[in-house]
Structures are given as C-alpha cells and as structure tokens.
Design a protein around this motif. Structure first.
Motif, PDB file in Angstrom:
ATOM      1  N   UNK A  40     -16.950 -72.538  29.994  1.00 36.78           N
ATOM      2  CA  UNK A  40     -16.488 -72.459  31.378  1.00 36.78           C
ATOM      3  C   UNK A  40     -17.454 -71.561  32.146  1.00 36.78           C
ATOM      4  N   UNK A  41     -18.328 -72.162  32.984  1.00 31.69           N
ATOM      5  CA  UNK A  41     -19.328 -71.343  33.677  1.00 31.69           C
ATOM      6  C   UNK A  41     -18.669 -70.271  34.541  1.00 31.69           C
ATOM      7  N   UNK A  42     -19.264 -69.085  34.563  1.00 29.47           N
ATOM      8  CA  UNK A  42     -18.773 -68.008  35.422  1.00 29.47           C
ATOM      9  C   UNK A  42     -17.442 -67.417  34.987  1.00 29.47           C
ATOM     10  N   UNK A  43     -17.033 -67.694  33.747  1.00 23.88           N
ATOM     11  CA  UNK A  43     -15.715 -67.254  33.281  1.00 23.88           C
ATOM     12  C   UNK A  43     -15.565 -65.732  33.289  1.00 23.88           C
ATOM     13  N   UNK A  44     -16.661 -65.018  32.973  1.00 16.77           N
ATOM     14  CA  UNK A  44     -16.586 -63.563  32.976  1.00 16.77           C
ATOM     15  C   UNK A  44     -17.318 -63.038  34.206  1.00 16.77           C
ATOM     16  N   UNK A  45     -16.559 -62.491  35.144  1.00 18.71           N
ATOM     17  CA  UNK A  45     -17.184 -62.000  36.375  1.00 18.71           C
ATOM     18  C   UNK A  45     -17.649 -60.559  36.208  1.00 18.71           C
ATOM     19  N   UNK A  46     -18.507 -60.129  37.112  1.00 16.13           N
ATOM     20  CA  UNK A  46     -18.810 -58.703  37.215  1.00 16.13           C
ATOM     21  C   UNK A  46     -19.881 -58.171  36.291  1.00 16.13           C
ATOM     22  N   UNK A  47     -19.909 -58.611  35.046  1.00 18.36           N
ATOM     23  CA  UNK A  47     -20.825 -57.995  34.086  1.00 18.36           C
ATOM     24  C   UNK A  47     -22.238 -58.566  34.218  1.00 18.36           C
ATOM     25  N   UNK A  48     -23.207 -57.779  33.785  1.00 20.24           N
ATOM     26  CA  UNK A  48     -24.593 -58.226  33.730  1.00 20.24           C
ATOM     27  C   UNK A  48     -24.790 -59.003  32.428  1.00 20.24           C
ATOM     28  N   UNK A  49     -24.780 -60.337  32.537  1.00 18.66           N
ATOM     29  CA  UNK A  49     -24.806 -61.182  31.340  1.00 18.66           C
ATOM     30  C   UNK A  49     -25.927 -62.208  31.411  1.00 18.66           C
ATOM     31  N   UNK A  50     -26.389 -62.622  30.238  1.00 14.48           N
ATOM     32  CA  UNK A  50     -27.274 -63.774  30.165  1.00 14.48           C
ATOM     33  C   UNK A  50     -26.388 -64.942  29.758  1.00 14.48           C
ATOM     34  N   UNK A  51     -26.018 -65.770  30.749  1.00 11.33           N
ATOM     35  CA  UNK A  51     -25.020 -66.798  30.485  1.00 11.33           C
ATOM     36  C   UNK A  51     -25.670 -68.079  29.973  1.00 11.33           C
ATOM     37  N   UNK A  52     -25.174 -68.602  28.849  1.00 12.39           N
ATOM     38  CA  UNK A  52     -25.665 -69.865  28.311  1.00 12.39           C
ATOM     39  C   UNK A  52     -24.531 -70.871  28.384  1.00 12.39           C
TER      40      UNK A  52
END
Ligand code: TXA
Ligand code: MG
Length: 345
Positions: free
Chosen positions: A282-294
């Motif tokens: 689920x894209x963007x599921x975790x907001x706020x944090x500095x993440x490298x999203x795959x």
C-alpha cells in the motif's frame, strides 16, 4: 570461477555438457531452477554432496533436495511411492513441489542427513532439466547461498553470496517463481506440508481429494509437535538488516515507533544512518518518516517473484532497518508470509 550466460529456454548444449562434466567429476555447479538458483552436485556421490555443505557452511543435520528428470526416475530413489505422491507428482511436476518419501539405499546418508527419507523434485526450468539429463545422474541441490542468507533468484546473487566457493555458475536470468518449492511429506493416508510455497494447501488438497486424503500443515503444533523438516526450524532466508513486520492496520503504531527510533538515532550519531527501507503493498502507508519506499506487487505470484531481489537490494545498500507490510493471511500467501516471518526472526 566460471560464469556462463545461457538462454533460459534454449540453453546451448555445448555449455550444458561442460557443466554436466563438472558434476560428473564430483564438482559443484550453480544453476537456475524456476524457484531459486540451486547449488548442485551428483546426488549419488557422497563426497561431491559434502562439498555442497562446506561451500554453504550448512550444518550436516539439514538434508538436501534431489532433483530428477521425471516421475519414473523419482521412483528409483524411494522404497515406497504412495498413491498420494503419484497423484501430486502427476499434477504438479515438473514444478515447484518437493516430495519427501522413504529413501532408497542408492541415496547416500549425507543427502538425507542420515535420515530415513529423501526429498525429490522434478524442476520445470529448461536449464535445470537439460543439466540433469546431460549429467545422467540425479542432482542434489539446496539453494545456492551461504547458510541462513537469502536465497538467490539471479546468478549475481549466487556470486555475491558464495564467491569463489562455487567454481561454475550457469546464468539463466532471473527465476520466475522466486521463493523455494513447497515441501510435502507423502504417506499412505496423509500429506503433510513441511515448508509452504507457491503451490498452496488448497491446490494440494484438491489434487488428493479423490484419494480421500487430507493435507495438513506441519506448523500445526497440536498435530505435529516435532518439526519434520530440519531446515525450517530456525532463522533463515534472512537479510542483514533488522526486519520489522507489520499488518496494514498497525501502520499508525509503526510510524510512532519509527519516529521514536529516529529521535534516538539522531542523538547518537551525527552522520545519520541510512533511512529504513520499507517494502509496501500500500503506497504511502507509513506517513511522516524518512523512508526508502519500495512498492511491492499486489498479486502473490508477482510478489514472490520480486521478494528476494528486494531483500538482496536492501543488503546491498546496507540498510539497517527493513520494514515490511505483511500481505493477507490467505492460503495463496502462506509461503510468502512464512519467508517474511523467518527473515524477521
Ligand atoms: O525450490 C527449492 O526447493 C530449491 C531449489 C534449488 O530446488 N531448493 C531449496 O533447497 O530450497 P534448500 O536446501 O535450501 O531447502 C530444502 C528444504 C530444507 O528445509 C530441508 O530441511 C528440507 O527441504 N528437506 C530436505 N530433505 C528433506 C527430508 N528428507 N525430509 C524433510 N525435509 C527435507
Ligand atoms: Mg535454502
């Protein structure tokens, strides 16, 4: 080390003959199967098979799978081929299913870790098939990685994990199934899943329903208190990063835990560590944090195909924390959830 690129569907017979010769001389060859790359040796040659254990750093109590060309050859290496095995082999071979049955005397102790059974599989990958046929012998092959590391789904992964420990690598491109075969133990009145995979419990159940046999799962501890597949007992398939698994509904809590962790991290290090890698359906599921999203695929087949490459990439960029959104709890996801759980152990 020799790495040779072969066409996945029409491997050059000359190259296959060269690899088969290495096997016949007691050497090791890494080769693609439809699930993951295998580290092969002549299964009838005990000293060749022990080379697999040293190359992997694998403990001797963990038996390896024997790859054969057909159902007929599989029957040569067992003392009992129950109707359930015949039925599953007819339905799913060649393919990502491994069948555990009583071991014939021709299979050396080292293959079965001294146990009474042998694990047999007919792989579907054209390169694996060609290699077995050219070698003229069954091929013992675990996944082609150092013990407890993530299984390889490309030749590059093999080389990164085993290096000079493997003299010959057949590079047939990326594996299409992507996680290891389903392992089942077949008896006269029971089929037990020892390791879940992409052939799921429902499909196995349908295949043997006509025999009046039910399929059970060895992780059902009430029924099977003693683990029967040694390799499934511990941390395995594990990347170097810490792994946090979460169900989608836990995303809020996770975001808070991440924020707390980042605050502590900022106090402790000036340089700031690499951002956590997040494998999300689920894209963007975790907001706020500095993440490298795959972004991970929606469908189980696509997810399995891409999973290990994603874990290998996280290792490559030296991610310290890997956050993974768990896929749903249905039978078709059981193999994937199993690997994710073990990556996090
Ligand atoms: O897809 C696969 O299965 C790949 C490709 C190369 O065929 N192979 C693979 O092998 O995953 P390996 O060694 O990484 O995992 C084999 C699993 C281990 O969990 C091992 O304990 C189990 O199969 N196994 C092997 N022989 C067994 C036996 N006789 N009884 C019970 N479990 C067995
Ligand atoms: Mg393995």
């Amino acid at each position: 080390m020799r790495i040779v690129v072969v066409d996945a569907n029409h491997p050059d017979p000359e190259i296959i003959r060269e690899a088969a010769l290495v096997l016949r001389n007691g050497g090791l060859v890494a080769f693609p199967t439809e699930t993951v790359y295998g580290l092969g040796a002549n299964a009838l040659d005990a000293s060749a098979v022990s080379r697999i254990y040293s190359a992997k750093g694998r403990p001797a109590w963990n038996p390896v799978i024997v790859h054969v060309a057909s159902v007929e050859t599989a029957r040569l290496y067992t003392t009992d081929w129950p109707a359930s095995a015949e039925c599953l082999a007819q339905r799913f071979w060649p393919g990502p299913l491994t069948i555990v049955v009583p071991r014939a005397d021709s299979i050396p102790d080292v293959v079965s870790a001294g146990g009474p059974t042998v694990a047999l599989r007919v792989p579907a990958h054209p390169v694996a098939k060609a290699l077995i046929n050219a070698a003229g012998t069954p091929i013992a092959a675990p996944s082609a990685n150092r013990y407890t590391q993530v299984s390889p789904t490309t030749a590059q992964h093999v080389v990164e994990s085993l290096g000079e420990r493997v003299p010959f690598v057949l590079d047939g491109g990326p594996c299409q199934v992507g996680i290891e075969s389903t392992v089942v133990e077949c008896g006269d009145d029971a089929v037990t899943i020892l390791r879940p995979g992409m052939i799921d419990a429902d499909s196995l159940g349908e295949a043997v329903a006509g025999l009046g046999i039910r399929v059970s799962d060895s992780r059902d501890v009430a029924r099977h208190p003693i683990p029967r597949s040694p390799g499934t007992a511990e941390r395995h398939y594990a990347p170097n990063a810490d792994v946090w698994l979460f169900e989608p509904e836990e995303a809020g809590e996770l975001a808070m835990a991440l924020a707390a962790r980042q605050e502590i991290g900022n106090e402790m290090t000036k340089s700031g560590e690499s951002p956590p890698v997040a494998l999300l359906r689920t894209p963007g599921l975790i907001g706020g944090a500095n993440l490298l999203e795959v972004r991970m695929p929606e469908e189980p087949g696509d997810y399995a195909r891409d999973l290990y490459a994603a874990l290998h990439r996280a290792d490559k960029i030296r991610a310290e924390l890997l956050i993974i959104e768990m896929p749903p709890d249905g039978p078709e996801w059981a193999g994937i959830r199993d690997r994710l759980t073990r990556a996090a152990r």
